[in-house]
Design a protein around this motif. Structure first.
Motif, short mmCIF file in Angstrom:
data_model
loop_
_atom_site.label_atom_id
_atom_site.label_comp_id
_atom_site.label_asym_id
_atom_site.label_seq_id
_atom_site.Cartn_x
_atom_site.Cartn_y
_atom_site.Cartn_z
N GLY A 69 9.91 -27.26 139.74
CA GLY A 69 8.60 -27.87 139.25
C GLY A 69 7.94 -28.84 140.11
N GLU A 70 8.18 -28.70 141.35
CA GLU A 70 7.43 -29.53 142.36
C GLU A 70 6.69 -28.76 143.18
OE1 GLU A 70 10.74 -33.17 142.17
OE2 GLU A 70 9.87 -32.53 144.24
N ALA A 71 6.02 -29.42 143.96
CA ALA A 71 4.99 -28.51 145.13
C ALA A 71 5.74 -28.15 146.27
CB ALA A 71 3.88 -29.28 145.31
N PRO A 72 5.61 -27.24 147.09
CA PRO A 72 6.26 -27.11 148.32
C PRO A 72 6.12 -28.08 149.21
CG PRO A 72 5.04 -25.09 147.47
CD PRO A 72 4.46 -26.21 146.67
N THR A 73 7.15 -28.41 150.10
CA THR A 73 6.93 -29.27 151.23
C THR A 73 7.09 -28.88 152.41
OG1 THR A 73 9.13 -30.44 150.83
CG2 THR A 73 7.19 -31.61 149.85
N TYR B 186 9.05 -23.76 153.86
CA TYR B 186 8.88 -24.79 153.00
C TYR B 186 10.11 -24.99 151.96
CZ TYR B 186 4.03 -25.20 154.08
OH TYR B 186 2.71 -25.63 155.09
N PHE C 169 0.59 -29.50 150.32
CA PHE C 169 0.53 -28.97 148.94
C PHE C 169 0.27 -30.07 147.98
CE2 PHE C 169 1.02 -24.60 148.48
CZ PHE C 169 1.35 -24.38 149.70
N GLY C 170 -0.63 -30.03 146.82
CA GLY C 170 -0.93 -31.07 145.98
C GLY C 170 0.45 -31.08 144.88
N PRO C 171 0.50 -31.82 143.87
CA PRO C 171 1.38 -31.56 142.85
C PRO C 171 1.34 -30.54 142.06
CG PRO C 171 -0.15 -33.37 142.39
CD PRO C 171 -0.59 -33.02 143.85
N LEU D 230 -1.50 -24.20 142.37
CA LEU D 230 -1.25 -25.28 143.52
C LEU D 230 -2.57 -25.01 144.78
CD1 LEU D 230 2.38 -24.25 144.28
CD2 LEU D 230 1.64 -26.62 143.59
#
Lengths: 115, 111
Positions: free
Chosen positions: B40-44, B35, A106-108, A90
């Motif tokens: 399977g995804e990025a942290p937000t 966060y 963050f990016g994917p 990441l």
């Protein structure tokens, strides 16, 4: 405003090969951080770049390296790949490095599989 | 050194309230982040606390006590889409202001 982009999204390599991952930060962001995430593990910090300089480095072997360009885009390289390098990598960008409320976005991620 | 602890997994019921705790040990505390990360995804980014007290953002609130090295994330009116991992991260002088991350709390929402 476009978010953080990472390429490629998926990558399959074999042991001993090397790989380069790319990250383009949000426009105007000057700091880029890289993390490794494996199942069941938290985010493991690799390194942080700000204005083309490595500002912080995590506890990873020298096979892991990175750089940042004048447009703030960043790349990380892993040489002599090992099976244990299989992970989600990441990239996160923020306005500036150095603290306070500076938030990382963050990016994917790039999912690397080493066979 | 720095240390951040969160429960590994929690289960809650749709429509209920859940509190996810985070404790930390650092020197030169400079802020705490929460966060959300779906599988399977990025942290937000959810929230940031640097002063003691409660920060409210819709259904989510985050609390900080610097003297106790303690924070919690409060999720109200839980929805199935809240099933995710919640990551606590601390910024401090003794880590050169780089974010130190907890291992995350996996929240499972049941109907």
């Amino acid at each position: 405003k476009a978010g953080v982009t990472q390429t490629p999204r998926y990558l399959i390599k074999t042991r001993g090969q090397q790989v380069t991952l790319s990250c383009s930060p949000i426009s105007g962001h000057r700091s880029v951080s890289w993390y490794q995430q494996t199942p069941g593990q938290g985010l493991q910090f690799l390194f942080e770049y700000f204005s083309e300089t490595q500002r912080n480095k995590g506890n990873f072997p020298g096979r892991f390296s990175g750089r940042q360009f004048s447009n703030s885009r960043s790349e990380m390289n892993v040489s002599t790949l090992e099976l244990g390098d299989s992970a989600l990598y990441l990239c996160a960008s923020s306005l500036e490095a150095g603290g306070g409320a500076d938030t990382q976005y963050f990016g994917p991620g790039t999912r690397l599989t080493v066979l | 050194g720095q240390n951040i602890d969160q429960p590994t997994e929690m289960t809650a019921t749709e429509g209920a309230i859940v509190q996810i705790n985070c404790t930390y040990q650092t020197s030169g505390f400079n802020g705490l982040f929460w966060y959300q990360q779906h599988a399977g995804e990025a942290p937000t980014f959810l929230s940031y606390n640097v002063l003691d007290g409660l920060e409210e953002k819709g259904r989510f609130s985050s609390f900080l006590s610097r003297s106790k090295g303690y924070s919690y994330l409060l999720l109200k009116e839980l929805q199935m889409k809240d099933s995710a991992s919640y990551l606590c991260a601390v910024r401090a002088r003794d880590s050169n202001y780089q974010l130190i991350w907890g291992a995350g709390t996996k929240l499972i929402i049941k109907p």
